[in-house]
Design an enzyme around this catalytic site. Sequence first.
Site, PDB file in Angstrom:
ATOM      1  N   LYS A   1       2.309  -3.274   7.316  1.00  0.00           N
ATOM      2  CA  LYS A   1       2.378  -3.574   6.092  1.00  0.00           C
ATOM      3  C   LYS A   1       3.921  -2.939   5.554  1.00  0.00           C
ATOM      4  O   LYS A   1       4.581  -3.873   4.826  1.00  0.00           O
ATOM      5  CB  LYS A   1       1.422  -2.549   5.150  1.00  0.00           C
ATOM      6  CG  LYS A   1       0.002  -3.083   5.009  1.00  0.00           C
ATOM      7  CD  LYS A   1      -0.333  -4.477   4.537  1.00  0.00           C
ATOM      8  CE  LYS A   1       0.153  -4.438   3.152  1.00  0.00           C
ATOM      9  NZ  LYS A   1      -0.495  -5.925   2.543  1.00  0.00           N
TER      10      LYS A   1
ATOM     11  N   TYR B   1      -1.489  -0.242  11.334  1.00  0.00           N
ATOM     12  CA  TYR B   1      -1.855  -0.903   9.969  1.00  0.00           C
ATOM     13  C   TYR B   1      -0.749  -0.806   8.881  1.00  0.00           C
ATOM     14  O   TYR B   1      -0.067  -1.789   8.367  1.00  0.00           O
ATOM     15  CB  TYR B   1      -3.147  -0.376   9.356  1.00  0.00           C
ATOM     16  CG  TYR B   1      -3.178  -0.730   7.810  1.00  0.00           C
ATOM     17  CD1 TYR B   1      -3.205  -2.041   7.218  1.00  0.00           C
ATOM     18  CD2 TYR B   1      -3.056   0.155   6.646  1.00  0.00           C
ATOM     19  CE1 TYR B   1      -3.515  -2.496   5.821  1.00  0.00           C
ATOM     20  CE2 TYR B   1      -3.242  -0.184   5.439  1.00  0.00           C
ATOM     21  CZ  TYR B   1      -3.199  -1.589   5.162  1.00  0.00           C
ATOM     22  OH  TYR B   1      -3.320  -1.921   3.693  1.00  0.00           O
TER      23      TYR B   1
ATOM     24  N   THR C   1       0.925  -1.482  -0.044  1.00  0.00           N
ATOM     25  CA  THR C   1      -0.074   0.009   0.088  1.00  0.00           C
ATOM     26  C   THR C   1       0.788   1.340   0.061  1.00  0.00           C
ATOM     27  O   THR C   1       2.040   1.195   0.545  1.00  0.00           O
ATOM     28  CB  THR C   1      -0.884  -0.079   0.931  1.00  0.00           C
ATOM     29  OG1 THR C   1      -1.416   1.366   1.291  1.00  0.00           O
ATOM     30  CG2 THR C   1      -0.094  -0.333   2.611  1.00  0.00           C
ATOM     31  N   ASP C   2       0.227   2.418  -0.605  1.00  0.00           N
ATOM     32  CA  ASP C   2       1.161   3.768  -0.484  1.00  0.00           C
ATOM     33  C   ASP C   2       1.317   4.038   1.046  1.00  0.00           C
ATOM     34  O   ASP C   2       1.892   4.888   1.366  1.00  0.00           O
ATOM     35  CB  ASP C   2       0.471   4.634  -1.429  1.00  0.00           C
ATOM     36  CG  ASP C   2      -1.036   4.886  -1.134  1.00  0.00           C
ATOM     37  OD1 ASP C   2      -1.713   4.306   0.030  1.00  0.00           O
ATOM     38  OD2 ASP C   2      -1.491   5.837  -1.643  1.00  0.00           O
ATOM     39  N   GLU C   3       0.400   3.474   1.773  1.00  0.00           N
ATOM     40  CA  GLU C   3       0.551   4.071   3.201  1.00  0.00           C
ATOM     41  C   GLU C   3       1.574   3.713   4.141  1.00  0.00           C
ATOM     42  O   GLU C   3       2.038   4.491   4.954  1.00  0.00           O
ATOM     43  CB  GLU C   3      -0.922   3.548   4.229  1.00  0.00           C
ATOM     44  CG  GLU C   3      -2.064   3.949   3.540  1.00  0.00           C
ATOM     45  CD  GLU C   3      -3.264   3.752   4.623  1.00  0.00           C
ATOM     46  OE1 GLU C   3      -2.770   3.731   5.879  1.00  0.00           O
ATOM     47  OE2 GLU C   3      -4.582   3.944   4.152  1.00  0.00           O
TER      48      GLU C   3
HETATM   49  P1  NAD Z   1     -10.194  -6.924   2.795  1.00  0.00           P
HETATM   50  O1  NAD Z   1     -10.090  -6.585   4.258  1.00  0.00           O
HETATM   51  O2  NAD Z   1     -11.285  -6.561   2.165  1.00  0.00           O
HETATM   52  O3  NAD Z   1      -9.659  -8.456   2.700  1.00  0.00           O
HETATM   53  C1  NAD Z   1      -8.650  -9.149   3.222  1.00  0.00           C
HETATM   54  C2  NAD Z   1      -9.117 -10.546   3.118  1.00  0.00           C
HETATM   55  O4  NAD Z   1      -7.911 -11.280   3.535  1.00  0.00           O
HETATM   56  C3  NAD Z   1     -10.307 -11.261   3.470  1.00  0.00           C
HETATM   57  O5  NAD Z   1     -10.888 -12.015   2.681  1.00  0.00           O
HETATM   58  C4  NAD Z   1      -9.941 -11.876   4.845  1.00  0.00           C
HETATM   59  O6  NAD Z   1     -10.777 -12.968   5.220  1.00  0.00           O
HETATM   60  C5  NAD Z   1      -8.471 -12.349   4.339  1.00  0.00           C
HETATM   61  N1  NAD Z   1      -7.672 -12.690   5.646  1.00  0.00           N
HETATM   62  C6  NAD Z   1      -7.331 -11.760   6.992  1.00  0.00           C
HETATM   63  N2  NAD Z   1      -6.567 -12.438   7.689  1.00  0.00           N
HETATM   64  C7  NAD Z   1      -6.161 -13.730   6.908  1.00  0.00           C
HETATM   65  C8  NAD Z   1      -5.677 -14.817   7.241  1.00  0.00           C
HETATM   66  N3  NAD Z   1      -4.748 -14.652   8.685  1.00  0.00           N
HETATM   67  N4  NAD Z   1      -5.391 -15.667   6.547  1.00  0.00           N
HETATM   68  C9  NAD Z   1      -6.039 -15.830   5.692  1.00  0.00           C
HETATM   69  N5  NAD Z   1      -6.801 -14.763   4.997  1.00  0.00           N
HETATM   70  C10 NAD Z   1      -7.044 -13.937   5.855  1.00  0.00           C
HETATM   71  O7  NAD Z   1      -8.615  -6.096   2.347  1.00  0.00           O
HETATM   72  P2  NAD Z   1      -8.448  -5.129   0.789  1.00  0.00           P
HETATM   73  O8  NAD Z   1      -8.854  -4.063   0.857  1.00  0.00           O
HETATM   74  O9  NAD Z   1      -9.070  -6.638  -0.296  1.00  0.00           O
HETATM   75  O10 NAD Z   1      -6.965  -5.477   0.771  1.00  0.00           O
HETATM   76  C11 NAD Z   1      -6.140  -6.512   0.132  1.00  0.00           C
HETATM   77  C12 NAD Z   1      -4.643  -6.332   0.273  1.00  0.00           C
HETATM   78  O11 NAD Z   1      -4.514  -5.153  -0.655  1.00  0.00           O
HETATM   79  C13 NAD Z   1      -4.286  -6.024   1.505  1.00  0.00           C
HETATM   80  O12 NAD Z   1      -2.916  -6.480   1.583  1.00  0.00           O
HETATM   81  C14 NAD Z   1      -4.034  -4.585   1.742  1.00  0.00           C
HETATM   82  O13 NAD Z   1      -2.917  -4.053   2.512  1.00  0.00           O
HETATM   83  C15 NAD Z   1      -3.879  -4.051   0.069  1.00  0.00           C
HETATM   84  N6  NAD Z   1      -4.196  -2.606  -0.297  1.00  0.00           N
HETATM   85  C16 NAD Z   1      -5.646  -2.411   0.009  1.00  0.00           C
HETATM   86  C17 NAD Z   1      -6.121  -1.128  -0.388  1.00  0.00           C
HETATM   87  C18 NAD Z   1      -7.381  -0.766  -0.446  1.00  0.00           C
HETATM   88  O14 NAD Z   1      -7.671   0.354  -0.938  1.00  0.00           O
HETATM   89  N7  NAD Z   1      -8.138  -1.422  -0.105  1.00  0.00           N
HETATM   90  C19 NAD Z   1      -4.967  -0.398  -1.348  1.00  0.00           C
HETATM   91  C20 NAD Z   1      -3.693  -0.814  -1.673  1.00  0.00           C
HETATM   92  C21 NAD Z   1      -3.361  -1.848  -1.036  1.00  0.00           C
HETATM   93  O1  DAU Z   2      -3.871   4.036   0.795  1.00  0.00           O
HETATM   94  C1  DAU Z   2      -4.472   2.665   0.512  1.00  0.00           C
HETATM   95  C2  DAU Z   2      -5.120   2.337   1.743  1.00  0.00           C
HETATM   96  O2  DAU Z   2      -6.572   2.733   1.509  1.00  0.00           O
HETATM   97  C3  DAU Z   2      -5.231   0.803   1.978  1.00  0.00           C
HETATM   98  O3  DAU Z   2      -3.943   0.356   2.289  1.00  0.00           O
HETATM   99  C4  DAU Z   2      -6.104   0.433   3.194  1.00  0.00           C
HETATM  100  O4  DAU Z   2      -6.291  -0.960   3.181  1.00  0.00           O
HETATM  101  C5  DAU Z   2      -7.492   0.881   2.792  1.00  0.00           C
HETATM  102  O5  DAU Z   2      -8.157   0.902   4.002  1.00  0.00           O
HETATM  103  C6  DAU Z   2      -7.435   2.532   2.754  1.00  0.00           C
HETATM  104  O6  DAU Z   2      -7.083   3.253   3.734  1.00  0.00           O
HETATM  105  P1  DAU Z   2      -7.694   4.760   4.306  1.00  0.00           P
HETATM  106  O7  DAU Z   2      -7.561   4.737   5.588  1.00  0.00           O
HETATM  107  O8  DAU Z   2      -7.265   5.807   3.524  1.00  0.00           O
HETATM  108  O9  DAU Z   2      -9.273   4.395   3.849  1.00  0.00           O
HETATM  109  P2  DAU Z   2     -10.809   4.603   4.573  1.00  0.00           P
HETATM  110  O10 DAU Z   2     -11.586   4.561   3.411  1.00  0.00           O
HETATM  111  O11 DAU Z   2     -10.711   4.176   5.767  1.00  0.00           O
HETATM  112  O12 DAU Z   2     -10.674   6.057   4.562  1.00  0.00           O
HETATM  113  C7  DAU Z   2     -10.319   6.934   3.424  1.00  0.00           C
HETATM  114  C8  DAU Z   2     -10.487   8.361   4.062  1.00  0.00           C
HETATM  115  O13 DAU Z   2     -11.891   8.749   4.572  1.00  0.00           O
HETATM  116  C9  DAU Z   2      -9.447   8.680   5.130  1.00  0.00           C
HETATM  117  O14 DAU Z   2      -8.922  10.040   5.062  1.00  0.00           O
HETATM  118  C10 DAU Z   2     -10.432   8.692   6.540  1.00  0.00           C
HETATM  119  C11 DAU Z   2     -11.648   9.143   5.974  1.00  0.00           C
HETATM  120  N1  DAU Z   2     -12.686   8.610   6.528  1.00  0.00           N
HETATM  121  C12 DAU Z   2     -13.009   7.265   6.714  1.00  0.00           C
HETATM  122  C13 DAU Z   2     -13.926   6.670   7.193  1.00  0.00           C
HETATM  123  C14 DAU Z   2     -14.107   5.355   7.456  1.00  0.00           C
HETATM  124  C15 DAU Z   2     -13.941   9.493   6.817  1.00  0.00           C
HETATM  125  O15 DAU Z   2     -13.804  10.786   6.931  1.00  0.00           O
HETATM  126  N2  DAU Z   2     -15.120   8.692   7.618  1.00  0.00           N
HETATM  127  C16 DAU Z   2     -15.059   7.494   7.826  1.00  0.00           C
HETATM  128  O16 DAU Z   2     -16.206   7.022   8.301  1.00  0.00           O
END
Ligand code: NAD
Ligand code: DAU
Length: 340
Positions: A159, A155, A128-130
Amino acid sequence: MARKKILVTGGAGFIGGNFVQFIVNKYPNYDIYNLDLLTYAGDLTKHKQIEEKKNYTFIKADISDRKFIIELFKKEEFDYVIHFAAESHVDRSIKDPGIFIETNVTGTQVLLDASKEVGVTKFVHVSTDEVYGELDFDPSTFFTEETPIQPNSPYSASKASSDLLVRAYHETYGLPVNITRCSNNYGPYHFPEKLIPLTISRVLNDQKVPVYGDGKNIRDWLHVIDHCAAIDLVMHKGENGEVYNVGGHNERTNLEVVQTIIKELDKSDDLIEFVKDRLGHDKRYAIDPTKLEELGWEPIYTFDTGIAQTIRWYLDNKEWWEQIINGDYRDYFKAQYTTV
Ligand code: NAD
Ligand code: DAU
């Protein structure tokens, strides 16, 4: 093309789930194994269309279960590992960091050991970019692959730790790896604890939308299908040991995102409720994707086309998100948003 065995971890979640469908359909000659623990974030109903396909197998397992994972790798001898499984929600990591270390760090190390043991062709670590921390509001600054790792939340620290392990397994043991660092995803099957699906589902139910702080924090949004295509490209063409940033230059303040959704659904901004800010809330993320573009990647969605497609999907798939928001998620919401 020879048959290949692909292990996808976390393929019952949001991005992993979209990726599993993407490659099961795109590569009938690849055997796709979806390994997932089915935590609160995982569900298999999304895979109804593919579960009978010959090239798809589901395995319920914990990536931290060393004995099971090593045995599985010895038995199946996977060619590729595409590693999505993680605890992914920043707010949950602020409340309870322990499981983030267990899954994101220890789980990744177990998969690296298993991959080393059987000698996989490629291990793609979906990060992730985070991990880069935050940028200030100067719009000319971006995260590049050379930006120092400075995570700010439990988190992102977990990562970042896993990224460093992946790098170390390449440097020390020569494991063929890539790390992808993508910006915020959105699209179908996004769990409604995250900003965009939370906003869509609440606006559709005429419920208040909690916006943290002043709503001016910026995220760089990418449609999940564009992320899937990026991983497909890196998996096949990425140079071993390299990191690739993924993002489409779609920066928006959180307030802009929420207002766009409210406008698309023809509702009122009165639904917005500013609430207490997230602890350690990163100000701005923005990706420079030049290195990935040079490899041949180009996104198909702009934010406007992607958000319209996503809103349409949530309208057409109410039963999917309603079963989530009417389940255990209710207790999570009450504890997280005490004033909304
Ligand atoms: P998500 O939370 O929707 O899904 C995570 C999945 O992992 C779930 O199906 C869960 O059951 C499974 N899981 C959790 N713990 C486990 C374990 N111990 N063993 C096996 N499976 C397990 O997550 P997402 O948003 O789809 O993100 C997927 C990946 O992409 C993550 O690694 C996250 O860091 C990365 N990522 C997410 C975003 C985003 O915006 N959501 C952006 C960049 C990178
Ligand atoms: O940048 C990549 C990341 O994006 C991934 O690595 C993470 O897994 C994914 O969850 C996401 O993280 P963020 O924290 O950026 O996403 P989230 O949707 O939780 O929040 C997006 C923005 O919105 C953040 O600035 C917080 C804000 N927010 C979020 C929630 C849930 C609110 O203002 N209100 C809310 O209720």
